[in-house]
Design a protein around this motif. Structure first.
Motif, PDB file in Angstrom:
ATOM      1  N   VAL A  36       0.840  -1.207   0.000  1.00 48.38           N
ATOM      2  CA  VAL A  36       0.000   0.000   0.000  1.00 48.38           C
ATOM      3  C   VAL A  36       0.870   1.250   0.000  1.00 48.38           C
ATOM      4  N   LEU A  37       1.940   1.225   0.811  1.00 50.92           N
ATOM      5  CA  LEU A  37       2.863   2.358   0.856  1.00 50.92           C
ATOM      6  C   LEU A  37       3.537   2.561  -0.498  1.00 50.92           C
ATOM      7  N   ALA A  38       3.967   1.459  -1.113  1.00 49.73           N
ATOM      8  CA  ALA A  38       4.618   1.555  -2.421  1.00 49.73           C
ATOM      9  C   ALA A  38       3.667   2.105  -3.471  1.00 49.73           C
ATOM     10  N   LEU A  39       2.398   1.700  -3.417  1.00 46.69           N
ATOM     11  CA  LEU A  39       1.416   2.184  -4.379  1.00 46.69           C
ATOM     12  C   LEU A  39       1.146   3.680  -4.176  1.00 46.69           C
ATOM     13  N   ALA A  40       1.056   4.105  -2.922  1.00 49.81           N
ATOM     14  CA  ALA A  40       0.771   5.514  -2.643  1.00 49.81           C
ATOM     15  C   ALA A  40       1.959   6.409  -2.995  1.00 49.81           C
ATOM     16  N   ILE A  41       3.161   5.976  -2.643  1.00 46.40           N
ATOM     17  CA  ILE A  41       4.341   6.808  -2.888  1.00 46.40           C
ATOM     18  C   ILE A  41       4.776   6.760  -4.345  1.00 46.40           C
ATOM     19  N   GLY A  42       4.779   5.559  -4.947  1.00 42.92           N
ATOM     20  CA  GLY A  42       5.259   5.411  -6.319  1.00 42.92           C
ATOM     21  C   GLY A  42       4.279   5.939  -7.359  1.00 42.92           C
ATOM     22  N   PRO A  43       3.260   5.141  -7.740  1.00 44.39           N
ATOM     23  CA  PRO A  43       2.279   5.633  -8.718  1.00 44.39           C
ATOM     24  C   PRO A  43       1.537   6.879  -8.243  1.00 44.39           C
ATOM     25  N   LEU A  49      15.016   2.950  -7.789  1.00 42.67           N
ATOM     26  CA  LEU A  49      14.726   4.203  -8.494  1.00 42.67           C
ATOM     27  C   LEU A  49      15.148   4.124  -9.959  1.00 42.67           C
ATOM     28  N   VAL A  50      16.312   3.542 -10.202  1.00 39.35           N
ATOM     29  CA  VAL A  50      16.767   3.380 -11.589  1.00 39.35           C
ATOM     30  C   VAL A  50      15.829   2.451 -12.350  1.00 39.35           C
ATOM     31  N   THR A  51      15.370   1.389 -11.691  1.00 40.56           N
ATOM     32  CA  THR A  51      14.430   0.463 -12.329  1.00 40.56           C
ATOM     33  C   THR A  51      13.149   1.174 -12.737  1.00 40.56           C
ATOM     34  N   SER A  52      12.614   1.996 -11.832  1.00 37.03           N
ATOM     35  CA  SER A  52      11.404   2.749 -12.164  1.00 37.03           C
ATOM     36  C   SER A  52      11.650   3.728 -13.313  1.00 37.03           C
ATOM     37  N   LEU A 109       6.021   1.353  -9.139  1.00 29.83           N
ATOM     38  CA  LEU A 109       6.019   0.624  -7.870  1.00 29.83           C
ATOM     39  C   LEU A 109       7.423   0.480  -7.269  1.00 29.83           C
ATOM     40  N   PRO A 110       8.469   0.164  -8.044  1.00 33.79           N
ATOM     41  CA  PRO A 110       9.810   0.115  -7.441  1.00 33.79           C
ATOM     42  C   PRO A 110      10.216   1.424  -6.778  1.00 33.79           C
ATOM     43  N   ALA A 111       9.829   2.565  -7.359  1.00 31.74           N
ATOM     44  CA  ALA A 111      10.148   3.858  -6.738  1.00 31.74           C
ATOM     45  C   ALA A 111       9.431   3.998  -5.405  1.00 31.74           C
TER      46      ALA A 111
END
Length: 265
Positions: A80-87, A208-211, A175-177
């Motif tokens: 959930v954190l990754a979804l909120a922060i990344g996308p 970050l590089v992956t994203s 999502l990786p970001a």
């Protein structure tokens, strides 16, 4: 050119007099929104690491001491954190700066004699559920679209569309970001071993590089002219002459206008 909802009517005298300041103010507002989003996303990392580090470290330690809470954190809270922060962060940033740039463009056009007496922007409606943001009862209004397009505004509009409309590949790419954010905090927070700092920092940079790589691929696949041309079985844009490129751009613009008109019916 026919604009949605009768917006092809010429603006009145008051609107013509006020629109330079109006567009400038709108641009400043969207610039502030973008800046606040950047400060929250980036500034929260050193804040949590240095200002609120004691509570953060102790809280994480207590949670991971309990196997049930540790599993719940990894399987529920972290995604959930990754979804909120990344996308989520991607859409907030990308939905704001194109509107700021377009507003400043219109503020300049409002002062130019070349655009005197004509509308500079219009609003179209996107189907419900197709855009970023809270659910709406009806379609979402997508404002500040240029009446007169140029290659520059076309490029900005690609980012506009990327920020306001949903795309599965872009969401997965960001999502990786989102996962890099807690790792960046862990790389800076005191009270953790040096090895943990290094591992967390390396993983954060790698994510970050992956994203960045996946996001670029998703963007090019979605908006790249050569990708769009190859998918449609057309000649790649790089192989066309200048006149052929202008003709294709005009056709794409005409199709875009037609989609916008259909979307409001």
């Amino acid at each position: 050119m026919e604009l949605p909802g009768g917006q092809d009517e010429a603006p009145g005298r008051v609107a013509l007099a006020l629109r330079p300041a109006g567009y400038l103010l709108i641009g400043v507002v969207w610039s502030v929104i973008w800046l606040v989003a950047v400060l929250l996303l980036v500034g929260s990392v050193p804040y949590l690491a240095y200002v609120d580090s004691s509570d953060l470290v102790s809280g994480v330690g207590e949670r991971f001491a309990n196997p049930v809470e540790a599993i719940a954190f990894v399987l529920v809270a972290l995604p959930v954190l990754a979804l909120a922060i990344g996308p989520g962060g991607w859409h907030v940033l990308t939905a704001s700066w194109p509107l700021a740039v377009l507003s400043f463009v219109y503020a300049g056009r409002a002062l130019s004699r070349s655009y005197a007496g004509e509308r500079l922007s219009f609003t179209a409606r996107a189907p419900r559920g197709s855009t970023f943001g809270p659910p709406t009862v009806s379609g979402v209004a997508l404002s500040l679209q240029p009446v007169r397009s140029t290659p520059f505004t076309d490029r900005v509009l690609r980012w506009y569309v990327a920020g306001w409309t949903l795309d599965g590949r872009t969401i997965l790419a960001m999502l990786p970001a989102g996962l890099a954010w807690p790792l960046a905090v862990a790389a800076l927070v005191p009270g953790v071993s040096g090895a943990a700092h290094v591992v967390a920092g390396v993983l954060a940079v790698a994510l970050l590089v992956t994203s960045a790589v996946l996001g670029r691929q998703a963007f090019r696949r979605r908006f790249g002219p050569e990708g769009a041309a190859s998918s449609a079985g057309e000649t790649p844009l790089s192989a066309l002459s200048a006149d052929e490129r202008r003709a294709r751009r005009a056709r794409v613009e005409k199709e875009r206008r037609a989609r916008l008109r259909r979307g409001r019916r």
